[in-house]
Design a protein around this motif. Sequence first.
Motif, PDB file in Angstrom:
ATOM      1  N   LEU A 158     -32.891 -36.560  -4.911  1.00  0.00           N
ATOM      2  CA  LEU A 158     -31.651 -37.270  -5.266  1.00  0.00           C
ATOM      3  C   LEU A 158     -31.199 -36.931  -6.686  1.00  0.00           C
ATOM      4  N   ASP A 328     -29.329 -40.559   4.097  1.00  0.00           N
ATOM      5  CA  ASP A 328     -29.416 -39.130   3.790  1.00  0.00           C
ATOM      6  C   ASP A 328     -28.180 -38.708   3.015  1.00  0.00           C
ATOM      7  N   LYS A 329     -28.393 -37.906   1.981  1.00  0.00           N
ATOM      8  CA  LYS A 329     -27.241 -37.549   1.155  1.00  0.00           C
ATOM      9  C   LYS A 329     -26.302 -36.575   1.855  1.00  0.00           C
ATOM     10  N   LYS A 330     -26.661 -36.116   3.034  1.00  0.00           N
ATOM     11  CA  LYS A 330     -25.744 -35.243   3.766  1.00  0.00           C
ATOM     12  C   LYS A 330     -24.618 -36.032   4.436  1.00  0.00           C
ATOM     13  N   ARG A 332     -21.313 -37.914   4.552  1.00  0.00           N
ATOM     14  CA  ARG A 332     -20.112 -37.802   3.710  1.00  0.00           C
ATOM     15  C   ARG A 332     -19.088 -38.802   4.230  1.00  0.00           C
TER      16      ARG A 332
ATOM     17  N   GLY B  97     -25.161 -46.967  -3.255  1.00  0.00           N
ATOM     18  CA  GLY B  97     -24.842 -45.960  -2.243  1.00  0.00           C
ATOM     19  C   GLY B  97     -23.893 -44.891  -2.749  1.00  0.00           C
ATOM     20  N   ASP B  99     -22.442 -41.618  -3.196  1.00  0.00           N
ATOM     21  CA  ASP B  99     -22.636 -40.360  -2.473  1.00  0.00           C
ATOM     22  C   ASP B  99     -21.908 -39.209  -3.163  1.00  0.00           C
ATOM     23  N   ARG B 100     -21.967 -38.045  -2.541  1.00  0.00           N
ATOM     24  CA  ARG B 100     -21.416 -36.844  -3.188  1.00  0.00           C
ATOM     25  C   ARG B 100     -19.933 -36.948  -3.477  1.00  0.00           C
ATOM     26  N   SER B 102     -18.484 -39.779  -4.407  1.00  0.00           N
ATOM     27  CA  SER B 102     -18.246 -40.898  -5.321  1.00  0.00           C
ATOM     28  C   SER B 102     -17.971 -40.381  -6.728  1.00  0.00           C
ATOM     29  N   LEU B 124     -27.478 -36.431  -7.130  1.00  0.00           N
ATOM     30  CA  LEU B 124     -27.154 -35.595  -5.962  1.00  0.00           C
ATOM     31  C   LEU B 124     -26.695 -34.198  -6.373  1.00  0.00           C
TER      32      LEU B 124
END
Lengths: 363, 363
Positions: A158, A328-330, A332, B97, B99-100, B102, B124
Amino acid sequence: MNKRKILVPLGDKSYEVTLEAGILNNISEELLKIGITKNRKILVISNEEISNLYGEKFLNNLKDNKFQAKMVLIKAGESYKNLKTLSEIYDVAFEFGLDRNSIIIALGGGIVGDVSGFAAATWLRGIEYIQIPTTLLSMVDSSVGGKTGVNHPKGKNLIGAFNQPKAVFIDPETLKSLPKREFSAGMAEVIKYGVIRDKELFKYLEIEKNKNELINLKNEYLIKIINSSIKTKSHIVSQDEHENGVRAILNYGHSFGHVIENLCGYGKFLHGEAISIGMNIAGKIAIEKGLWSKEELERQKILLESYDLPTEIPKINKEDVLTILMGDKKVRDGKMRFILPKEIGAVDIYDDVEDSLFLKFFS
Amino acid sequence: MNKRKILVPLGDKSYEVTLEAGILNNISEELLKIGITKNRKILVISNEEISNLYGEKFLNNLKDNKFQAKMVLIKAGESYKNLKTLSEIYDVAFEFGLDRNSIIIALGGGIVGDVSGFAAATWLRGIEYIQIPTTLLSMVDSSVGGKTGVNHPKGKNLIGAFNQPKAVFIDPETLKSLPKREFSAGMAEVIKYGVIRDKELFKYLEIEKNKNELINLKNEYLIKIINSSIKTKSHIVSQDEHENGVRAILNYGHSFGHVIENLCGYGKFLHGEAISIGMNIAGKIAIEKGLWSKEELERQKILLESYDLPTEIPKINKEDVLTILMGDKKVRDGKMRFILPKEIGAVDIYDDVEDSLFLKFFS
């Protein structure tokens, strides 16, 4: 030809991967070739096991050639791939006087490479580094492409950065000291390249003679498959360095692989083993969606198993599967994305997979 | 015109600095203008003092406009600009949370900006972030140019990354709540731009009326000098993002500034105050080397002092000075590099300054 060079074309961040048996013994020569002058300090990051095997010789080669080098060892194991280990590297970097013109060399497997690359990305806002992967997994996967980082207590990788190395040197000789099980785990990623982009590689791996030579670690055969794997990775990474699109296909099998790693406890399955099971799950989903043929799914299963990889899905609670996948960071914008095969050598990205479609595979 | 926009041209990393009194009250509108859609999560990083002043209003503006926003506070003070604070931000990022897709907003002074920018660089493997500096120092210096990071126990900013923001929003109204002493400290960097590149700005600052209006925080006058400062910074950074060359001139006064900060104990002098003394030392060295005129050195001293900045060199042991200078990350290949003025508006980089030449100024 025993020496292979693969270019990773990324504009002013381009670099070469050099693949040659015995290259570890001539490391100083290779550094000089890529313009590392002797006045630059070198911090070699490794772990105890690798250092016991190659450390002294490696360091002596550098020192005999008048490089100012120092080695720091980090603990092996995913649980040490964290901010604390990184912080210890910074301490050594300070004591050694690592300046903007210095260089870091990662000598080891994926964890050493990931932590070293991130240390290089963040020490003095970034210094150069070189990857020398010593496991099959790191040779074909993490050493190329610039993904670096450490784990957060709540999830793998992460915290990190995209940071391309200045060069990658791969010596297949180092695989002779790799435990058989780790070799197999690395083969999961090699087979992955076959499924996602390289039908010829897949077929090559299916041939009995090749399989035997690979399992016996014949350099010529190892170089062939490592070269093919890196070529595919290089091609994909050069199109999409930061994984905004096509690079995601490299994660084929990885979403479910992470589920398995997480829920079966890190350590029960090696990363490659979990990926192997994940590829089997992804394949089954592709069948459910009518994308792939059962015959090819079976060929994938047989190939994985022939390299001693597991494919059977362990018992996992369905709700837990969803929790991990959503984290999971995948993911979106809240949508789960899966890489599914259409034929051997071609996959695509799908964000329309119903939960019920994959949950049926878990008990 | 009350609104100024300054482009920082860095290819696909280009961004705009928007300078306007009251812009903080319309932040959602500004975010929408630069394409931040409402489905993206926003983590606002600030400190208690700033949050008490602007936090609630800021967050409410975001929430009223249907942004999904959360604020996390970090402790104020250089001693909290470290890996531990960063780690706490990662924890919040995970819980929220992030994420990419954000975005992080830094709302505060230089420490908030540096830590936030580094968190964004490394969460990330990098998400977007926006700088909203609330101190004069961070408005004219750290919010523009992409230097981010945290301190190592042995030295400032040793851990970090070059990470350009997506946008910078500056509201001079926030300076009304800034302690007078911090305003003066910020003026040291403004005066620095005058000396290194902008003779007109230097002359503007010398004019009595302007000085009075600035000290009284008249927006029109503040916007004028902030705009000039950022223009110079933008111009230099766009030529040399990673400080391999000309960008080093932005460090005018900083080498000795760091010596003073280090050896007098962090906290005795504010950063800008130490830089002010450092500029005076650099000026004296320039005189010794026959580069600069005594008249201009005197003008620099008078200007600094007229904005309540110190110029007198505190008592410091000569050996300690050398130790700190040698440990400074601006040293390259063991050579110390100094930025010295040739005339008001022009400086150059020198690596041939004898130790004796500057040690004489210390007791």
